[in-house]
Design a protein around this motif. Sequence first.
Motif, PDB file in Angstrom:
ATOM      1  N   ARG A 206      21.233 122.991  -0.437  1.00  0.00           N
ATOM      2  CA  ARG A 206      21.642 122.888   0.939  1.00  0.00           C
ATOM      3  C   ARG A 206      22.500 124.088   1.319  1.00  0.00           C
ATOM      4  NH1 ARG A 206      24.513 117.664   1.682  1.00  0.00           N
ATOM      5  NH2 ARG A 206      26.237 118.753   0.770  1.00  0.00           N
TER       6      ARG A 206
ATOM      7  N   MET B  61      19.343 121.812  -7.513  1.00  0.00           N
ATOM      8  CA  MET B  61      18.999 121.080  -6.315  1.00  0.00           C
ATOM      9  C   MET B  61      20.202 120.867  -5.419  1.00  0.00           C
ATOM     10  SD  MET B  61      15.913 120.610  -6.090  1.00  0.00           S
ATOM     11  CE  MET B  61      15.129 119.228  -5.278  1.00  0.00           C
ATOM     12  N   ALA B  62      21.317 120.547  -6.096  1.00  0.00           N
ATOM     13  CA  ALA B  62      22.489 120.207  -5.305  1.00  0.00           C
ATOM     14  C   ALA B  62      22.913 121.376  -4.441  1.00  0.00           C
ATOM     15  CB  ALA B  62      23.622 119.791  -6.218  1.00  0.00           C
ATOM     16  N   GLU B  63      22.718 122.578  -4.970  1.00  0.00           N
ATOM     17  CA  GLU B  63      23.208 123.723  -4.224  1.00  0.00           C
ATOM     18  C   GLU B  63      22.262 124.100  -3.102  1.00  0.00           C
ATOM     19  OE1 GLU B  63      22.981 125.123  -8.433  1.00  0.00           O
ATOM     20  OE2 GLU B  63      22.524 123.324  -7.308  1.00  0.00           O
TER      21      GLU B  63
ATOM     22  N   GLU C 103      22.314 125.640 -13.683  1.00  0.00           N
ATOM     23  CA  GLU C 103      22.474 124.729 -12.553  1.00  0.00           C
ATOM     24  C   GLU C 103      23.758 123.920 -12.688  1.00  0.00           C
ATOM     25  OE1 GLU C 103      18.534 122.844 -10.907  1.00  0.00           O
ATOM     26  OE2 GLU C 103      18.421 123.017 -13.079  1.00  0.00           O
TER      27      GLU C 103
ATOM     28  N   THR D  34      26.790 124.289 -10.109  1.00  0.00           N
ATOM     29  CA  THR D  34      27.208 123.130  -9.321  1.00  0.00           C
ATOM     30  C   THR D  34      28.690 122.845  -9.530  1.00  0.00           C
ATOM     31  OG1 THR D  34      25.022 122.206  -9.651  1.00  0.00           O
ATOM     32  CG2 THR D  34      26.703 120.718  -8.812  1.00  0.00           C
TER      33      THR D  34
ATOM     34  N   ARG E  85      30.872 125.354  -7.958  1.00  0.00           N
ATOM     35  CA  ARG E  85      30.894 125.226  -6.508  1.00  0.00           C
ATOM     36  C   ARG E  85      31.858 124.116  -6.072  1.00  0.00           C
ATOM     37  NH1 ARG E  85      27.886 122.294  -3.189  1.00  0.00           N
ATOM     38  NH2 ARG E  85      26.437 121.700  -4.814  1.00  0.00           N
TER      39      ARG E  85
ATOM     40  N   ALA F 174      29.061 115.909  -5.336  1.00  0.00           N
ATOM     41  CA  ALA F 174      27.786 116.611  -5.431  1.00  0.00           C
ATOM     42  C   ALA F 174      26.916 115.884  -6.432  1.00  0.00           C
ATOM     43  CB  ALA F 174      27.995 118.052  -5.876  1.00  0.00           C
ATOM     44  N   TYR F 175      25.667 116.238  -6.476  1.00  0.00           N
ATOM     45  CA  TYR F 175      24.820 115.641  -7.494  1.00  0.00           C
ATOM     46  C   TYR F 175      23.928 116.689  -8.118  1.00  0.00           C
ATOM     47  CZ  TYR F 175      20.932 115.746  -4.235  1.00  0.00           C
ATOM     48  OH  TYR F 175      19.957 116.158  -3.381  1.00  0.00           O
TER      49      TYR F 175
END
Lengths: 738, 129
Positions: free
Chosen positions: A5, A1-3, B110, B114, B117, B100-101
Amino acid sequence: MAERRDDAPDKAREEFFSEASELVDGFGRHLLALEESVENGHGPDPETLNDIFRGVHTLKGLSGLFGAATLSGLSHELENLLDDLRLGRIPLSTAVLDLLFDAVELYGRILSALKGEEAEPREEVLTLLASLAAVSNERSGNVAFIAEYELDPETLGVLTEYEEHRLRSNLQAGLALYRLKAKFPLATIDSALEELKLRVRPVGEIITYLPTGDGGDLDAIDLEILVASRSAAAELRQAVDSDAVSVDEVKKRDLSQARTPPAPRVGERTDDSAMDLPDGRETPSPPPVEDDEPAHASMHPAPHATEAVVMPAAAGGRDISLRSVSQTVRVDIRKLDRLMNALGELSLVRGALLRYAEKLRSEPGTRRLGMDLLGVHRAFERQLAQMQSGILEVRMVPLGQVFDKLARIVRQVSREQNKSVHFVVTGGETEIDKLIVEELSDPLLHMIRNAIDHGIEPIPERAAAGKPDTGTVALNAYQQGNHVVIEVEDDGRGIDPHAVLHKAVTMGLVSMEEAKSFSLEEAVSLVFMQGFSTRDTATAMSGRGIGMDIVKTRIAKLGGLVDIVSEVQIGTKITLTLPVTLAIVGVLTFVVEATVYCMPLSSMEEAVVFDSALVREVDGREVMTHRGVTLPVVRLARLFSEPPAPQRATKQFLIVARVGTRRLGMVVDRLIEQQDVVIKALGRTLAHVRGFAGATDLGDQRVALILDVPSLIEECLTAAEGRRANDASLAFRFGERS
Amino acid sequence: MEDSASTRSFIRAILEGVREGALAGCTVQEATSGFDAMRLLPRGPYDLVLTDINMPDINGLEVIQFVRKSPHHKDTPLVIISTQTSERDIARALALGATAYLRKPFVPEELVATLERVLAPKGGAAPHG
C-alpha cells in the motif's frame, strides 16, 4: 504485501482512491434506488442488486491489490451477503438495507483513513462485520445464528474465521453454548488448562479462550472459555468439577429488546437453542448496537450527506469529502503511454551511456573514468528498471473487472433462452494490461454468448443426451510466462466439423479440394474465417460461429492467438493467448539480409545453429525434426525478399517460435543480442501490414521491425496456405521495404 | 508469538542477523503460545510484538485485543503473520489494532522491511522484539 500500500506508486494510489470512491458512490446511489423500489412495494431490482454486488466485488479485488486489508475484509463479507441477496437466498429487509447503508458510510471513512485523514473506524467495522456475518449465517436456513446469543461484539470480534465456523456449526446442530470463567495463575496455566480440556472434551467442544482483564495482574489471568455442548449446564459443571471455574449458559437474546426490524413477533422464547423459529428468521436481527445514532443517521440521506453527519466535526467532515473529490484524478492510459515513450527515450540514453563507458574503459588512458561511468550506468539502469515496472504496474488490472460483467450476461442470456447455465470463473485476479482488458470485453462477451446460444442445449436435449440439466460455461484465466491465457469452455453440443466444412464450401469460402485436405481440427477452425456464419443453420449443424472472425481479428490485434477445440456432444473450448502487456517487450535482435529485426522473447523458445541438412519437404512445406518433434521451418530471407536470396554458404541460425501450442522454426542469418524495447505502432499507413507488430528504436539511430509472431505462425501454418500465399508475400514485401 | 518452532527460529535467525537499521542488535523473545505471551508481555517494555493468528488455545486476535487493552502496550507496534487463507481474519486483526501484517510465506527481506517500517515513526530506540 504489507508494504504494498505504501510503496505503490502515487499514481496508482490515486487511481485506486478514485476508482474506490467511484465504486462507493455508485454503491450509495444504487442503494437509494433499491430502497425506493422496496418502499414502493416493488421487490428489489435484480439488476441494481447485481450492480452493487459487482461493485463490491471489484472493490474487494482492488483493495486486495493495494493491501488495504480492512477494506478488502469488509468487502469480502459484504460480497457474501450481496450474493445471497441477489440470488434470493435472503430477502432484502429494511434491516439489511440499514446494514448496507452503514457499509457505504464506513467505506467512505475507511478510505479517508487510508489517506491518513482520520483514524480508522475500528469498532464500527467490527460491529458491522459481526452483523453481516449474522445475516449471512441466517441464509443457510438454520435457526441458530450467532447474533441471537448473548455474546457481545467484542467477543465475536476476536473469533477467527475457523472458530466462528465451529461456533456456528455447533449452534446450528442444536448444541447449547456455555461460558466458563476462571482465574488462572500464569505460572501454572498450561497444566491447569490441559486438565480442564481433558475434563471438558468428553462432553463438549472448546470454541475459544478469551483472556479478559487488562493484563494489569502480573500473576494471574482471567479467562473466558466458550464451550459448545449437548449436555445440560449441571452435567458440564459436574464434568469440570472445580469450584474455581464458573459455568453459565450463554442464552439467546430476548429479541423484543434488541434493535430488530419490524418483524413478526416470535412470541415467548425459551432458552432451548434448538427451538425452531417459524417466521422470525425471514428478517435478520443485527446484534444490538449500543449507540444507535450513527446507524440511524446513515439510513436515508445520500452517502456524502451521511459523511457530514457522522464525522466528529460536521464542518471538518464536509471539508474532507470535498477535498477527496478534488484530490483523486483518474489517469488516462494515453498519458501512461506518453510516460512509457519517455522511458523508451531514456533507455536509449542508457544504451549510449553504456557504449561510451565501454569505449572509455577499453582505452588505457581513460580506464578509470570508464569504470566510474559504468557504475553510474548501473545505478541509472536500476532506477530505469524500477520506473518501468512502476509504470507497467499501474497499467495492470485484474481480469475480474471484465469477468464480473460477463457473469451478468450469462444470467441474462440463459434466462432469455430458458437454459440452465452454471457459470464458473477462475483466475479473475490474473492481471493484464488495462488496454488489453478494455479490448477484451467485447470478444469475451461474444464467446460467452455463443457458448450459451449455440453450445449449451435446451434442457430436454441435454436430458436426452444423458447430460445434467444445468450446462456449465467455464471461464478460466491464468498467466503462462509472458502470456495470459483465457479459456472459455462449455459442455454443450460441440461443433460438428463436417457441418462446418459443408457450410464453408457452400458459402464458397473454400473449394471442394481444399475441404478434403482439412483435418477435422482444421475444419473446426474454419468458424474463424471471415464471412463464416452459421446463423441460419445454427440448430441443424450444432455450431456456433456468429462473428467468430471478429473475435479472432480483435484478439490478433492485441498480439494474441485464438485456438478452438471441440468435440461433438462433449463441448467446446476456445483458448485466447494474450501478451501480458503491450508496452514493452524483451526481444532478440537478429539479421536477415543485412536488415535488423526483433523477435519478442515471449514468443520464442530457443535459438540454435541451423543445419540445413536436416530439412526435408513434406506437402510442399519445409520441416525438420528438432528435439524429436517435427518442426515446420520458414526461411525468413525467402519470405522477406523478392526474389528469394540465393542459398547461403555461411552459418545460419534457427529461432524456434511458439505461441500457444503451435511452433515454427525461423531461419535467420545472424543473431545479435537480447534487449528490452518499447514498441511503437507502425502508424496508420502501415497498420494493415501483417507480420509485424510494430517498430522500435534500437538506440543507435537504427529502427527495427518487431515480428508479429502470432500472425506469422498463422500465415505460415495455416491450412489454406496456398490460398493466402499472395496476401502473405505482399505483407512481407511491404515489411521489407519499410 | 508463534506455535511452530521452526518458524520461530527462522524469524529469530533473520532478526538477529540484521546488522543495520532500526532492527540492528535487537533482542528476540519467543512465546510459544498466547498464554506464554501473556506471561511475558506485562513484564517488560517491548518495542514490537510479532504474532501469528492461528494458534492453539488463545488465537492471535485475542492476543491483539489483550495487548491493546494493556496499559503498557496500547501503542506498541504489533505485526501479525498470517497465511493467505483468511482475509477476514486479517481485516479483524487490523480492526483490533494490529499495526501491519505479513503474509506467510515471506522472504527475510519482507519481514525486515515490514518491521523497519512499523518501527520507523518511533525513531531510533533499539527494539527488543
